[in-house]
Enzyme design. Structure first.
Site, short mmCIF file in Angstrom:
data_model
loop_
_atom_site.label_atom_id
_atom_site.label_comp_id
_atom_site.label_asym_id
_atom_site.label_seq_id
_atom_site.Cartn_x
_atom_site.Cartn_y
_atom_site.Cartn_z
N LYS A 33 0.84 -1.21 0.00
CA LYS A 33 0.00 0.00 0.00
C LYS A 33 0.87 1.26 0.00
O LYS A 33 2.08 1.19 0.24
CB LYS A 33 -0.92 -0.02 1.22
CG LYS A 33 -0.18 0.04 2.55
CD LYS A 33 -1.11 -0.24 3.72
CE LYS A 33 -0.33 -0.25 5.02
NZ LYS A 33 -1.11 -0.79 6.15
N TYR A 251 16.44 29.05 9.54
CA TYR A 251 15.26 29.72 10.07
C TYR A 251 15.18 29.62 11.59
O TYR A 251 15.47 28.58 12.17
CB TYR A 251 13.98 29.07 9.50
CG TYR A 251 13.74 29.30 8.03
CD1 TYR A 251 13.64 30.58 7.50
CD2 TYR A 251 13.59 28.22 7.17
CE1 TYR A 251 13.39 30.78 6.16
CE2 TYR A 251 13.34 28.40 5.82
CZ TYR A 251 13.24 29.69 5.32
OH TYR A 251 13.00 29.88 4.00
C1 LIG Z 1 -0.37 -1.76 6.83
C2 LIG Z 1 -0.99 -3.02 7.21
C3 LIG Z 1 -0.20 -4.18 7.36
C4 LIG Z 1 1.30 -4.16 7.31
O1 LIG Z 1 1.80 -3.56 8.46
P1 LIG Z 1 3.37 -3.58 8.76
O2 LIG Z 1 3.44 -3.09 10.16
O3 LIG Z 1 3.99 -2.64 7.80
O4 LIG Z 1 3.83 -4.97 8.58
C5 LIG Z 1 -0.85 -5.37 7.61
N1 LIG Z 1 -2.20 -5.43 7.70
C6 LIG Z 1 -2.98 -4.33 7.58
C7 LIG Z 1 -4.45 -4.47 7.72
C8 LIG Z 1 -2.40 -3.10 7.35
O5 LIG Z 1 -3.18 -2.02 7.24
#
Ligand SMILES: *Cc1c(COP(=O)(O)O)cnc(C)c1O
Length: 368
Positions: A33, A251
């Site tokens: 994702k 800054y």
């Molecule tokens: C993002 C996500 C994962 C993966 O999580 P990690 O901590 O990066 O391994 C797994 N399951 C769901 C439902 C997620 O949203």
């Protein structure tokens, strides 16, 4: 190049093998994702397919579509809760959809959608999913209405958190998941994310796992023991000055250097994903030597202090590593979080994919 990411596909492969070692023959649902945590979803999923991954998970319909249009031929699971029009579109493309409410299941049935559904149960995450009480009813509804349930799953909220309280919660989530999904034989039954895989191996359950960040060598705000570093973000020295008087840097004048000291300015700022909150709280690497970031990180440039041994030898154009497993692990900020750092990597940053030590592909934001 001003700023780029080097992504090591050999180390990605190594980490996948490590996950297989930890998880036995459970199916790997690779989480890609958010543009594969900023690394580039199509290229990463393509390589993972070469390494034997058959199922990918994305956050929403459009991310699934990107994989499909990028030529990825695999099972695609949409993790996020979806609006009705998204469910319809995802089913049309053949994606598996996550269902969290009875209304979603009714929508699928009433519209006679040929959906492949994964039922999500909330065992203690507090985000989306059927409550444990609703879950059995959802399961029975699907059976009665002949909805194709390809999976049942849940999500761990705190498996990466190293406290006893988090441990108790994680174990109770795993136990509840086992109790609720016992006997519900589906192609995919899963609750383990990276934190589960890395820190709760002895409690592993289900027939699939969902690794995300650990495939990329990270967990929480540091690297994972036994896994390899997959990405490094780099920029270059673009300016250098040895000062003759006390000089405030950047800054809001939050830091200064003394007469005779040297600062360099680098071609990376917070637009690129070098978070402003890390001003005065992190080191970068120049010629293998750690140098502190001084003064506030600005949008497109940042300043670092060069130690005496580097003051003379460092030249304009020299490479500076700003993020890798070790540098992220050393950030002295409570908001250091590898997921947010990775997904915050900016559009301008070129993505360079390496294998056998050679760059074989470069993704640029600007088409020439
Ligand atoms: C993002 C996500 C994962 C993966 O999580 P990690 O901590 O990066 O391994 C797994 N399951 C769901 C439902 C997620 O949203």
């Amino acid at each position: 190049m001003r700023v780029w990411l080097e992504i090591d596909m050999d180390n990605l492969r190594y980490n996948l093998e490590k996950i297989r070692e930890y998880c036995g023959d459970r199916e790997i649902i690779a989480i890609v994702k958010s543009n594969c945590y900023g690394l580039g979803a199509v290229e990463m999923a393509g390589k993972m397919s070469d390494f034997g991954v058959r199922t990918f998970a994305v956050a929403n319909y459009e991310e699934g579509l990107e994989l499909l249009q990028g030529g990825i031929r695999a099972e695609i699971l949409v993790l996020g809760a979806m609006f009705e029009e998204e469910i319809r579109a995802a089913v049309e493309k053949g994606f598996q959809v996550s269902c969290n409410t009875m209304d979603e299941l009714r929508f699928i049935r009433e519209n006679k959608l040929p959906a492949k559904v994964q039922l999500k149960v909330d065992t203690g995450m507090g985000r989306v999913g059927f409550t444990p009480g609703e879950f059995q009813r959802a399961w029975e509804y699907c059976r009665a209405e002949k909805i194709d349930v390809t999976g049942v799953y849940s999500h761990l909220s705190s498996a990466d958190v190293p406290t006893e309280e988090a441990r108790q919660h994680t174990l109770s989530q795993i136990a509840l998941f086992n109790e609720l999904t016992e006997g519900k034989d589906t192609r995919y039954r899963h609750i383990f994310n990276s934190g589960g895989i890395v820190r709760y191996r002895e409690y592993i359950t289900g027939n699939a796992v969902r690794p995300g960040i650990c495939m990329y060598g990270m967990l929480g705000n540091e690297g994972v023991d036994g896994f390899k570093n997959v990405f490094s973000m780099k920029g270059r020295v673009i300016y250098k000055r040895t000062v003759s008087e006390k000089t405030y840097i950047s800054y809001s004048r939050t830091a200064w250097i003394e007469p005779g000291e040297t600062f360099a300015t680098i071609s990376v700022g917070y637009e690129d994903g070098l978070r402003r909150d890390f001003s005065n709280k992190m080191d970068v690497l120049v010629h293998g030597v750690k140098c502190p970031v001084i003064g506030n990180i600005t949008m497109d440039m940042s300043m670092i202090k060069l130690p005496a041994e580097l003051a003379r030898t460092t030249a304009i154009g020299d490479e500076v590593t700003v993020y890798d497993e070790e540098l992220i692990g050393g950030i002295k900020s409570l908001s250091a979080c590898s997921w947010e750092i990775m997904t915050g990597i900016g559009r301008r940053v070129y993505r360079l994919y390496k294998s056998g030590g050679q760059v074989y592909k470069t993704l640029k934001w600007m088409k020439e």
